[in-house]
Design an enzyme around this catalytic site. Structure first.
Site, short mmCIF file in Angstrom:
data_model
loop_
_atom_site.label_atom_id
_atom_site.label_comp_id
_atom_site.label_asym_id
_atom_site.label_seq_id
_atom_site.Cartn_x
_atom_site.Cartn_y
_atom_site.Cartn_z
N GLN A 173 -2.30 2.71 10.69
CA GLN A 173 -0.91 2.71 9.88
C GLN A 173 0.28 3.29 10.64
O GLN A 173 1.27 3.00 10.47
CB GLN A 173 -1.15 3.51 8.41
CG GLN A 173 -2.12 2.90 7.51
CD GLN A 173 -3.37 3.56 7.78
OE1 GLN A 173 -3.99 4.02 8.60
NE2 GLN A 173 -4.23 3.49 6.54
N ARG A 182 -6.97 -1.28 -7.73
CA ARG A 182 -7.22 0.11 -6.74
C ARG A 182 -7.58 1.05 -7.40
O ARG A 182 -6.65 1.69 -8.22
CB ARG A 182 -5.93 0.44 -5.62
CG ARG A 182 -5.54 -0.59 -4.85
CD ARG A 182 -6.41 -0.53 -3.75
NE ARG A 182 -6.42 0.80 -2.79
CZ ARG A 182 -5.71 1.07 -1.84
NH1 ARG A 182 -4.77 0.27 -1.61
NH2 ARG A 182 -5.90 2.15 -1.46
N ARG A 233 0.78 -1.12 0.06
CA ARG A 233 0.13 0.14 0.01
C ARG A 233 0.78 1.27 -0.01
O ARG A 233 2.04 1.12 0.19
CB ARG A 233 -0.94 -0.17 1.32
CG ARG A 233 -0.33 -0.49 2.44
CD ARG A 233 -0.47 0.53 3.65
NE ARG A 233 -0.32 1.72 3.87
CZ ARG A 233 0.84 2.50 4.01
NH1 ARG A 233 1.96 1.71 4.05
NH2 ARG A 233 1.04 3.65 3.84
N GLY A 234 0.32 2.32 -0.28
CA GLY A 234 0.90 3.63 -0.39
C GLY A 234 1.12 3.58 -1.88
O GLY A 234 1.62 2.89 -2.71
N ALA A 235 0.65 4.81 -2.32
CA ALA A 235 0.61 4.97 -3.91
C ALA A 235 1.75 4.78 -4.53
O ALA A 235 1.79 4.08 -5.69
CB ALA A 235 0.08 6.62 -4.14
N ASP A 262 -1.98 12.82 -0.18
CA ASP A 262 -2.56 11.89 -1.70
C ASP A 262 -2.76 12.77 -2.72
O ASP A 262 -2.82 12.29 -3.86
CB ASP A 262 -3.78 11.25 -0.83
CG ASP A 262 -3.50 10.27 0.18
OD1 ASP A 262 -3.53 10.48 1.34
OD2 ASP A 262 -3.57 8.87 -0.33
N ASN A 305 -4.84 14.51 2.85
CA ASN A 305 -4.05 13.28 3.29
C ASN A 305 -4.85 12.60 4.20
O ASN A 305 -6.15 12.84 4.39
CB ASN A 305 -2.59 14.12 4.08
CG ASN A 305 -1.80 12.87 4.41
OD1 ASN A 305 -1.55 11.96 3.60
ND2 ASN A 305 -1.24 13.19 5.56
#
Lengths: 359, 359
Positions: A210, A105, A62-64, A251, A261
């Site tokens: 997280q 996603r 995860r995490g763009a 984000d 975010n």
């Protein structure tokens, strides 16, 4: 450093950069299974489309930025596994794999960006071996670029830090969210590497935690002094004079500098202002969406209430009670001291300076 | 209404008010085990010092007024259980029990206040039966006074509310925290009783989740429209214009109006000010500690880090990571619009007006 996303050869060599050598052997996409943290550090090795799709979907990765890297390396692994010597067959395999992974996603912009690069790379190659090579090279270049981006953000951000400073962060914009040093945590890693003693407070970041599960874990692994607090302790920690600076990820950032975010970031920014603590956002230039005039245009994703009611393993609210669960919030530019990008730190007036630095 | 604290006779009669009748039979302290909510509604019955100490320490009963009531009724139960017919022995038992229970929670001033009342009540009584009676009567009077106090706070607070307003609260200062309607929630209960449609946002209040486990549960049981949010969503909910007023409880209020309450309250007060939302504290006069000039003198209880790491049933932070876990914070008087007491609403200048109303 951690290897949240890498290539592992059939000989067990962990690779993050393309070389002619590794081109001669088989390999797989290698990921830390982040769903098992902080209880267990388990790496998974993948070379099948559905398994990679599932890993992205289930937030194994995860995490763009990390998702984009994983998808690109994943396509290379799937194609490399095929026994076919027909370039057209392999090209088609690359395209269908990329299209499938793009569905994992639906809102992750970096994912589409990385997969488009992969698809563009294979177009017009008529030799199977060359196609396999190009794919692996392109995928590892995406990873490499991401690592370079992290380091550049880290170097610019580290200039803000001094020895014995304490940084507070929210959610995870660290190594686990990217190819390498992360965005918000990169200044901390770079400053620590440079011999500075930097401490971190990590908000646990409800509902998915997280901050405590991932940020506290990765900083601890890296030997950085980290203390986890509940989200509602931030004000008290600030009041006690324990925080010198806030750095968070983003984000999506609008043309005027308003930054979306993880939920809670906006509140942290208000608390930072109240306590006269500078609040920084760290994000690569790919996070800016100049088509949006302000943060008011950023849609806020609403997520399932059961993340709040049942997210921790047992029932923490009555099953039938209403839950409001926005996943993001927007911090207005007036609360932001600066945006740390791989091209430098952008400060107010944001609209003007964002245009200047991003062209 | 709920009976978070009561006396249960050996015949199973639930008692909240002293009568001659109940004096003739044995009885115990009866508590809702709040650690099991919202999954199960379980009552426990206690008449041993260490079990009562443990119940207060483990937050089986919590909320400053409820703790005071429970401790007082607890001493009565312990003494009643003793077979001794010697008033001096029973008096000593009452005193040692009270002193032991006073060590269970360091911040709750109501605990000390209630236990002092109990100790004062037994001094100079030379008859064992009379001593037992006086103790039970004193304890149940404390409970009774608490119930009257809750209702009075509710009536004064309800005058601040209008139909269709939404109140945000933090932690649990409701029925479960007192003998009856609560402090912060009492205005909501009274206004609802008066036919107003009042909605509530309840911060879940990490690490022990009293907001989602208890406040959401009890309001839901009472038919009040309640929505649970994570602590880090408060700013967003305020920004969306969804909150008209904040009402919270207090554990201790200094002579200048600075108010100690559950960790996170101070942050909510800052966020309320930023969004121009009035922030009220609701607390009985027993919460005021006029020996403290300001909130700086209020000691902040630090609790075990495992409440944060393991409080939800599974590991939510690495076992070895530092955790900072203050149980309370102090909201400075300048962030407080008013303090709703059973004698009226106190407003700035607080020092002057607190003296005036409390004598």
């Amino acid at each position: 450093m951690l290897d949240p996303v890498s290539w592992i050869t059939e000989n067990g060599q962990i690779v993050r950069e393309y070389t002619k050598e590794i081109d001669t052997c088989q390999g797989k996409l290698r990921l830390i299974d982040q769903t098992l943290l902080p209880e267990k550090l388990v790496y998974v090795e993948l070379d099948e489309t559905e398994a990679i799709f599932d890993a992205i979907k289930r937030l194994v990765v995860r995490g763009a930025p990390a998702i984009g890297c994983a998808a690109a390396v994943g396509v290379a692994a799937v194609v490399r596994k095929s026994a076919s010597q027909d370039a057209a067959v392999l090209r088609q395999l690359a395209i269908t794999t990329a299209d499938r992974l793009a569905e994992s996603r639906p809102t992750a912009v970096n994912l589409f960006w990385a997969l488009k690069k992969i698809k563009d790379a294979v177009s017009g190659i008529d030799n199977a071996a060359e196609l396999r090579s190009t794919l692996l090279q392109t995928a590892l270049n995406i990873l490499d670029e991401d690592i370079a981006m992290c380091r550049a953000i880290g170097s610019f951000g580290a200039e803000l830090l001094k020895d014995d400073m304490t940084v507070l962060t929210h959610c995870n914009a660290g190594a686990l969210a990217t190819g390498d040093y992360g965005t918000a945590l990169s200044p901390v890693y770079v400053a620590s590497e440079n011999g500075m003693n930097i401490k971190v407070y990590s908000d646990e970041t409800r509902p998915l935690l997280q901050g405590s599960r991932l940020t506290a874990w990765e900083l601890n692994e890296a030997g950085v002094d980290v203390t986890t607090i509940c989200d509602n302790m931030t004000a008290q920690v600030m009041k006690e004079g324990k925080v010198d600076m806030v750095i968070v990820g983003a984000d999506r950032i609008a043309a005027n500098g308003d930054a979306a975010n993880k939920i809670g970031t906006y509140g942290v920014a208000i608390l930072a202002e109240y306590h006269n603590i500078p609040f920084y956002v760290a994000a690569p230039y790919s996070t800016f969406d100049l088509s949006l005039e302000s943060g008011d245009e950023i849609p806020i994703e609403q997520r399932d209430g059961d993340e709040v009611r049942k997210g921790c393993g047992k029932l923490t609210a009555p099953e039938e009670v209403n839950v409001y669960n926005p996943a993001f919030d927007v911090t207005p530019n007036e609360l932001i001291a600066g945006i740390i990008t791989e091209k430098g730190i952008i400060r107010a007036p944001f609209e003007e300076n964002i245009k200047k630095i991003l062209g």
